[in-house]
Design an enzyme around this catalytic site. Structure first.
Site, mmCIF file in Angstrom:
data_model
loop_
_atom_site.group_PDB
_atom_site.id
_atom_site.type_symbol
_atom_site.label_atom_id
_atom_site.label_comp_id
_atom_site.label_asym_id
_atom_site.label_seq_id
_atom_site.Cartn_x
_atom_site.Cartn_y
_atom_site.Cartn_z
ATOM 1 N N CYS A 55 0.842 -1.203 -0.169
ATOM 2 C CA CYS A 55 0.074 -0.089 0.038
ATOM 3 C C CYS A 55 0.803 1.127 0.052
ATOM 4 O O CYS A 55 0.409 2.453 -0.216
ATOM 5 C CB CYS A 55 -0.969 -0.189 1.282
ATOM 6 S SG CYS A 55 -0.343 0.167 2.926
ATOM 7 N N HIS A 92 -1.806 11.544 15.372
ATOM 8 C CA HIS A 92 -2.563 10.555 14.281
ATOM 9 C C HIS A 92 -1.555 9.915 13.693
ATOM 10 O O HIS A 92 -0.571 10.346 13.001
ATOM 11 C CB HIS A 92 -3.110 11.943 13.322
ATOM 12 C CG HIS A 92 -3.625 11.385 12.084
ATOM 13 N ND1 HIS A 92 -4.679 10.514 11.704
ATOM 14 C CD2 HIS A 92 -3.177 11.130 10.776
ATOM 15 C CE1 HIS A 92 -4.937 9.992 10.903
ATOM 16 N NE2 HIS A 92 -4.200 10.496 9.958
ATOM 17 N N HIS A 95 -4.773 4.742 10.278
ATOM 18 C CA HIS A 95 -5.798 4.133 10.318
ATOM 19 C C HIS A 95 -5.716 2.549 10.444
ATOM 20 O O HIS A 95 -4.495 2.104 10.037
ATOM 21 C CB HIS A 95 -6.892 4.025 8.787
ATOM 22 C CG HIS A 95 -7.058 5.352 8.818
ATOM 23 N ND1 HIS A 95 -6.652 6.559 8.197
ATOM 24 C CD2 HIS A 95 -8.424 6.003 9.284
ATOM 25 C CE1 HIS A 95 -7.377 7.600 8.395
ATOM 26 N NE2 HIS A 95 -8.652 7.331 8.975
ATOM 27 N N ASP A 99 -8.075 -5.846 6.468
ATOM 28 C CA ASP A 99 -7.748 -6.557 5.336
ATOM 29 C C ASP A 99 -6.315 -6.982 5.302
ATOM 30 O O ASP A 99 -5.528 -7.257 4.509
ATOM 31 C CB ASP A 99 -7.834 -5.707 4.000
ATOM 32 C CG ASP A 99 -6.991 -4.341 4.224
ATOM 33 O OD1 ASP A 99 -6.447 -4.072 5.135
ATOM 34 O OD2 ASP A 99 -7.169 -3.722 3.283
ATOM 35 N N ARG A 108 -5.080 -4.683 9.510
ATOM 36 C CA ARG A 108 -3.779 -3.986 8.968
ATOM 37 C C ARG A 108 -3.837 -2.460 9.313
ATOM 38 O O ARG A 108 -4.428 -1.779 9.139
ATOM 39 C CB ARG A 108 -3.946 -3.904 7.418
ATOM 40 C CG ARG A 108 -2.731 -2.819 6.784
ATOM 41 C CD ARG A 108 -2.798 -3.215 5.259
ATOM 42 N NE ARG A 108 -4.145 -2.925 4.833
ATOM 43 C CZ ARG A 108 -4.325 -1.565 4.289
ATOM 44 N NH1 ARG A 108 -3.476 -0.492 4.076
ATOM 45 N NH2 ARG A 108 -5.552 -1.225 3.670
ATOM 46 N N CYS A 110 -2.276 0.522 9.220
ATOM 47 C CA CYS A 110 -1.450 1.032 8.026
ATOM 48 C C CYS A 110 -1.049 2.622 8.729
ATOM 49 O O CYS A 110 -1.910 3.512 9.210
ATOM 50 C CB CYS A 110 -2.569 1.597 6.892
ATOM 51 S SG CYS A 110 -1.757 2.294 5.438
#
Length: 137
Positions: A55, A92, A95, A99, A108, A110
């Site tokens: 990704c 932050h 997310h 998946d 996951r 990410c």
């Protein structure tokens, strides 16, 4: 804001921005060690829980400890997502998606690479993080 953060680090950590995919070297780093919060050096993720998700951002199956992470509903991009933030520094990270690898519960994490520092296994003791060596033995 933290004076030592770059503009992109500050934007991601405190304004919920996102770094460009494949723009940070941690997305394909494959060395033993731990990933820590860029603002306070709190351990967040182990390299043994990192996997290639293709990704463009570092992806992990789990945090070092669930108690250090806060999950928030995020409806900002026309769909419901789960934002991941640190409880202690309230930055932050990005997310968590459903998946990831099946054997790891489909999660996951990410994560924006700019929110992390990497501490190599060989440096854990020097950095006062010797207790994390046990995960690599």
């Amino acid at each position: 804001m933290w004076e030592y953060l770059s503009q992109i680090q500050s934007d991601v950590c405190y304004a919920n921005a996102t770094e460009r995919p494949f723009s940070h070297p941690y997305h394909d780093l494959d060395e033993p060690g731990i990933y820590v919060d860029i603002t306070n050096k709190q351990p967040l993720f182990l390299s043994i829980d990192k996997f290639e998700s293709h990704c463009g951002w570092p992806s992990f199956t789990q945090p070092i400890n669930e108690d250090i992470i806060e999950y928030l509903d995020d409806d900002s991009l026309f769909s419901r997502r789960i934002e991941v933030r640190t409880k202690k520094s309230d930055i932050h990270l990005w997310h968590v998606f459903p998946d990831g690898p099946q054997e790891a519960g489909w999660r996951r994490f990410c994560i924006n690479g700019v929110t992390l520092d990497f501490i190599e296994y060989e440096s854990l003791e020097d950095e006062g993080l010797v207790e994390y060596k046990k995960y690599f033995e």
